[in-house]
Scaffold this motif. Structure first.
Motif, PDB file in Angstrom:
ATOM      1  N   SER A 127       0.837  -1.194   0.000  1.00 45.84           N
ATOM      2  CA  SER A 127       0.000   0.000   0.000  1.00 45.84           C
ATOM      3  C   SER A 127       0.872   1.243   0.000  1.00 45.84           C
ATOM      4  CB  SER A 127      -0.917  -0.012   1.227  1.00 45.84           C
ATOM      5  OG  SER A 127      -1.497   1.242   1.418  1.00 45.84           O
ATOM      6  N   TYR A 128       1.901   1.269   0.861  1.00 39.45           N
ATOM      7  CA  TYR A 128       2.779   2.448   0.877  1.00 39.45           C
ATOM      8  C   TYR A 128       3.559   2.569  -0.426  1.00 39.45           C
ATOM      9  CZ  TYR A 128       6.440   5.762   1.468  1.00 39.45           C
ATOM     10  OH  TYR A 128       7.261   6.837   1.236  1.00 39.45           O
ATOM     11  N   TRP A 129       4.090   1.461  -0.940  1.00 35.88           N
ATOM     12  CA  TRP A 129       4.963   1.581  -2.116  1.00 35.88           C
ATOM     13  C   TRP A 129       4.188   1.904  -3.383  1.00 35.88           C
ATOM     14  CZ3 TRP A 129       9.586   3.130  -1.601  1.00 35.88           C
ATOM     15  CH2 TRP A 129      10.249   2.883  -0.388  1.00 35.88           C
ATOM     16  N   PHE A 130       2.927   1.488  -3.456  1.00 33.11           N
ATOM     17  CA  PHE A 130       2.088   1.959  -4.569  1.00 33.11           C
ATOM     18  C   PHE A 130       1.872   3.471  -4.459  1.00 33.11           C
ATOM     19  CE2 PHE A 130       0.769  -2.392  -5.746  1.00 33.11           C
ATOM     20  CZ  PHE A 130       0.746  -2.259  -7.124  1.00 33.11           C
ATOM     21  N   LEU A 133       5.084   5.081  -5.588  1.00 35.54           N
ATOM     22  CA  LEU A 133       5.194   5.021  -7.052  1.00 35.54           C
ATOM     23  C   LEU A 133       4.292   6.075  -7.688  1.00 35.54           C
ATOM     24  CD1 LEU A 133       6.805   3.140  -8.866  1.00 35.54           C
ATOM     25  CD2 LEU A 133       4.762   1.718  -9.118  1.00 35.54           C
ATOM     26  N   SER A 134       3.061   6.162  -7.176  1.00 38.87           N
ATOM     27  CA  SER A 134       2.105   7.157  -7.643  1.00 38.87           C
ATOM     28  C   SER A 134       2.681   8.566  -7.463  1.00 38.87           C
ATOM     29  CB  SER A 134       0.802   6.987  -6.850  1.00 38.87           C
ATOM     30  OG  SER A 134       0.013   8.125  -6.910  1.00 38.87           O
ATOM     31  N   SER A 135       3.344   8.795  -6.315  1.00 41.33           N
ATOM     32  CA  SER A 135       3.962  10.093  -6.035  1.00 41.33           C
ATOM     33  C   SER A 135       5.063  10.421  -7.045  1.00 41.33           C
ATOM     34  CB  SER A 135       4.562  10.112  -4.624  1.00 41.33           C
ATOM     35  OG  SER A 135       3.556   9.974  -3.660  1.00 41.33           O
ATOM     36  N   GLY A 172       1.173  15.458 -19.613  1.00 41.05           N
ATOM     37  CA  GLY A 172       0.966  15.704 -18.177  1.00 41.05           C
ATOM     38  C   GLY A 172      -0.331  15.085 -17.691  1.00 41.05           C
ATOM     39  N   MET A 173      -1.363  15.189 -18.511  1.00 43.46           N
ATOM     40  CA  MET A 173      -2.665  14.616 -18.155  1.00 43.46           C
ATOM     41  C   MET A 173      -2.596  13.085 -18.115  1.00 43.46           C
ATOM     42  SD  MET A 173      -5.713  15.743 -17.491  1.00 43.46           S
ATOM     43  CE  MET A 173      -6.161  14.439 -16.403  1.00 43.46           C
ATOM     44  N   THR A 174      -1.880  12.510 -19.089  1.00 47.15           N
ATOM     45  CA  THR A 174      -1.733  11.047 -19.108  1.00 47.15           C
ATOM     46  C   THR A 174      -1.046  10.573 -17.834  1.00 47.15           C
ATOM     47  OG1 THR A 174      -1.545  11.142 -21.508  1.00 47.15           O
ATOM     48  CG2 THR A 174      -0.813   9.097 -20.439  1.00 47.15           C
ATOM     49  N   LEU A 175       0.023  11.268 -17.443  1.00 42.03           N
ATOM     50  CA  LEU A 175       0.727  10.887 -16.213  1.00 42.03           C
ATOM     51  C   LEU A 175      -0.163  11.062 -14.991  1.00 42.03           C
ATOM     52  CD1 LEU A 175       4.373  12.191 -16.740  1.00 42.03           C
ATOM     53  CD2 LEU A 175       3.548   9.843 -16.787  1.00 42.03           C
ATOM     54  N   LEU A 182      -2.529   4.259  -9.825  1.00 42.60           N
ATOM     55  CA  LEU A 182      -1.635   3.651  -8.825  1.00 42.60           C
ATOM     56  C   LEU A 182      -2.062   4.049  -7.413  1.00 42.60           C
ATOM     57  CD1 LEU A 182       1.751   4.335 -10.640  1.00 42.60           C
ATOM     58  CD2 LEU A 182       0.730   2.080 -10.253  1.00 42.60           C
ATOM     59  N   PHE A 183      -2.464   5.312  -7.261  1.00 38.85           N
ATOM     60  CA  PHE A 183      -2.885   5.814  -5.958  1.00 38.85           C
ATOM     61  C   PHE A 183      -4.110   5.041  -5.456  1.00 38.85           C
ATOM     62  CE2 PHE A 183      -5.446   8.585  -3.279  1.00 38.85           C
ATOM     63  CZ  PHE A 183      -4.520   8.980  -2.332  1.00 38.85           C
ATOM     64  N   ILE A 184      -5.051   4.781  -6.364  1.00 38.96           N
ATOM     65  CA  ILE A 184      -6.277   4.072  -5.981  1.00 38.96           C
ATOM     66  C   ILE A 184      -5.941   2.647  -5.547  1.00 38.96           C
ATOM     67  CG2 ILE A 184      -8.481   3.179  -6.852  1.00 38.96           C
ATOM     68  CD1 ILE A 184      -8.561   5.801  -8.609  1.00 38.96           C
ATOM     69  N   VAL A 185      -5.012   2.003  -6.257  1.00 39.49           N
ATOM     70  CA  VAL A 185      -4.584   0.658  -5.839  1.00 39.49           C
ATOM     71  C   VAL A 185      -4.051   0.703  -4.413  1.00 39.49           C
ATOM     72  CG1 VAL A 185      -2.924  -1.208  -6.276  1.00 39.49           C
ATOM     73  CG2 VAL A 185      -4.099  -0.102  -8.196  1.00 39.49           C
ATOM     74  N   SER A 186      -3.233   1.722  -4.117  1.00 35.63           N
ATOM     75  CA  SER A 186      -2.684   1.880  -2.768  1.00 35.63           C
ATOM     76  C   SER A 186      -3.790   2.022  -1.730  1.00 35.63           C
ATOM     77  CB  SER A 186      -1.771   3.114  -2.752  1.00 35.63           C
ATOM     78  OG  SER A 186      -1.761   3.720  -1.487  1.00 35.63           O
TER      79      SER A 186
END
Length: 595
Positions: A127-130, A133-135, A172-175, A182-186
């Motif tokens: 959860s933290y590492w996702f 990664l999102s960050s 930028g929007m794609t990223l 990724l954030f939602i997975v976390s």
């Protein structure tokens, strides 16, 4: 279960501090990552407040930092939109969702329910590492040639669905969308873990009716996240399809520079429904952990049982249920059927009731309490103040007729920054000051805490109170410059005032950051239970190892708020003290439990 601590002592530092599965270390990772994001989010808001306060002044001095986004001494209007977008995204998701809920759900759930760790340490680490990664992806998007996402933090199509629309609709929007996925997975990994831990891993005697209100808040917050985040995930996925694979979920009848696009049959309003179906529960995902922590801090420092424990749980459950049926109050201006609007309006005004119950109970807890004004207590009282101030304007905006007039003005900005943004930050600060001794075994400096509180409290009101006023006068939000409108030129002084207050309030946060990091290494050493609190986390050693309790996990015999009980020798009775030890203060039904 017998637990040996010695096998953890020879762990490599990489597994102990970086890829740790200990909930306490993961909580600190979330907190410090959230703090870094908060500094960045605050910096972005300071930049656009400079633009709004001094729209005619030269910004050439920022060129070394912003490079090509300063054109002929002026901030590029495209970049202004990107600043607003990224500020909102960072603060709502990365700071107040991950930084607040991720930190305290992780830290307190096992300690307060009496568990060795989370249900799944591995999932917790993931959860933290996702989130990390999102960050990284979101941070990288700030440095792209065409600039970061610039469609507002709500990324409404068609602006976000057409890569060719504006520079900020490109890479930028794609990223942004990849980072959010990724954030939602976390969040989902974390949420499932929190719910499982609360349901399955409570210690002997810890029934649901003996849980501290913090745990009820984290538990219901996690359920909200599990039910609503997948909807945003689906919206983001469909938006990626529209952008990159030629589908038309959200696009129809679009012309760019006179050229008709082939997209037919989609609806941009569908995206708003999907977004706000997460977006409204999201504001409660942000505020409910703060409510739980504030309840705990107020009871501990007023030396009184929390007023209306069951009503507090009932109101949390009520807020959780209602939060799923009010989302379209964000969409009164989409031309929705007025009858449907009236249904959402009715439900929106009803959600004020459980919120009001909480406010009255907090005030009743403070009433005639033997109050200790610690830094955490000040921030908790500040939280209640901000929640009332911001909540009152919510009742105004809940009326569709009024909202249609106010929707695109600063009145809305002022409302949600008070009730959700600043309140949640105050809850976060209260939590950090209160549980810091348990996190790091040292105390934060109280005097610096007081300075931090008063500067922040004054700053927040000085920023957002004037915003209500200019909003009622029709001052529009998301405008890069308002100097072209004669009607708004009279607000130049007010905008400058707001900008100065905002930048000063931002700098006041560095008092906290200094206090935090200085105290980790140099703070006064904490005792085992510095606040004389009743909950289980204060029965662990001062610096608990992996597994939390060296021997048996204590059993629980009583509710978490036995403060200043008549007949008792001490002004607090911890949850793990059996009724047989407190004969002089037992109530009749408690005495029956002994016999």
């Amino acid at each position: 279960m017998h637990h040996d601590d010695h096998e953890h002592h020879d762990q490599h530092w990489l597994w102990k501090y970086v890829f740790s599965q200990d909930h306490k270390v993961i909580a600190k990772q979330f907190l410090i990552t959230g703090m870094i994001w908060a500094i960045l989010g605050g910096t972005l808001s300071s930049l656009f407040r400079l633009q709004l306060g001094w729209p005619e002044s030269s910004m050439e001095w920022l060129a070394p930092f912003l490079g090509k986004w300063i054109v002929a001494g002026k901030l590029n209007p495209e970049f202004y939109l990107a600043l607003v977008t990224m500020h909102g995204t960072i603060m709502v998701f990365f700071v107040l969702t991950a930084g607040l809920s991720g930190t305290f759900s992780n830290f307190l759930i096992p300690l307060q329910v009496g568990a060795r760790d989370m249900a799944s340490g591995f999932m917790n680490m993931l959860s933290y590492w996702f989130f990390f990664l999102s960050s990284i992806v979101m941070f990288a998007s700030l440095f792209i040639e065409t600039g970061p996402a610039a469609a507002g933090w709500t990324i409404y199509p068609p602006l976000s669905a057409l890569p060719q629309a504006i520079p900020g609709s490109g890479a930028g929007m794609t990223l942004w969308l990849v980072s959010m996925a990724l954030f939602i997975v976390s969040q989902l990994l974390g949420g499932v873990n929190y719910v499982t831990t609360v349901i399955n891993m409570r210690t002997r005697g810890m029934s649901m009716s003996k849980l501290p209100l913090t745990i009820w808040a984290f538990f219901l917050t996690a359920i909200l996240g599990i039910l609503s985040f997948p909807v945003l995930f689906s919206a983001a996925l469909l938006l990626i399809f529209d952008r990159s694979f030629g589908t038309s979920f959200f696009l129809s009848d679009i012309y760019i520079a006179g050229q008709a696009l082939s997209n037919q049959g989609g609806s941009p309003v569908l995206f708003q429904h999907l977004f706000w179906f997460l977006g409204h529960p999201e504001v409660y995902i942000v505020i409910m952990p703060a409510m739980g922590m504030v309840s705990e801090v107020l009871a501990t420092n007023a030396r009184k049982p929390i007023f209306g424990y069951r009503a507090m749980i009932g109101s949390l459950i009520g807020i959780s249920l209602l939060s799923f049926v009010v989302w379209a109050h964000h969409m009164f201006v989409t031309g929705m059927n007025p009858f449907l609007g009236s249904v959402f309006m009715f439900l929106t005004l009803i959600i004020a009731v459980p919120s009001g119950v909480k406010v009255f109970n907090w005030l009743a807890t403070l009433w005639r309490g033997n109050i200790r004004f610690t830094a955490a207590m000040l921030f908790s009282i500040g939280f209640v103040s901000l929640f009332i101030s911001g909540g009152l304007t919510g009742i105004i905006l809940g009326n569709a007729t009024l909202d249609i007039q106010m929707h695109n003005t600063y009145f809305v900005v002022a409302h949600f920054h008070l009730v959700m943004g600043s309140s949640a930050f105050f809850g976060l600060f209260a939590g950090v000051y209160h549980w810091f001794p348990k996190m790091f075994g040292r105390m934060m400096d109280e005097k610096l805490g007081y300075i931090h509180f008063w500067l922040t409290f004054a700053g927040v009101y000085l920023v957002f109170m004037p915003m209500h006023y200019v909003g009622i006068a029709g001052f529009p939000r998301r405008y890069y410059a308002w100097t072209g409108f004669d009607a708004f030129s009279q607000f130049a002084d007010m905008n400058r005032f707001i900008s100065i207050a905002a930048i000063l309030a931002f700098f006041a946060q560095f008092v906290f950051i200094f206090n935090f990091f200085y105290s980790i290494f140099r703070g006064r050493r904490a005792t085992q239970n510095p606040w004389n609190s009743t909950t289980l986390e204060w029965t662990t050693p001062i610096n608990p190892g992996h597994g939390n309790w060296p021997g048996e996990i204590p059993a629980v015999y009583r509710w978490p708020y036995d403060y200043s009980k008549p007949g008792s020798d001490v002004d607090f009775i911890p949850q793990n003290v059996p009724y047989s030890k407190t004969q002089s203060s037992n109530l009749p039904y408690e005495q029956d439990a002994v016999e």
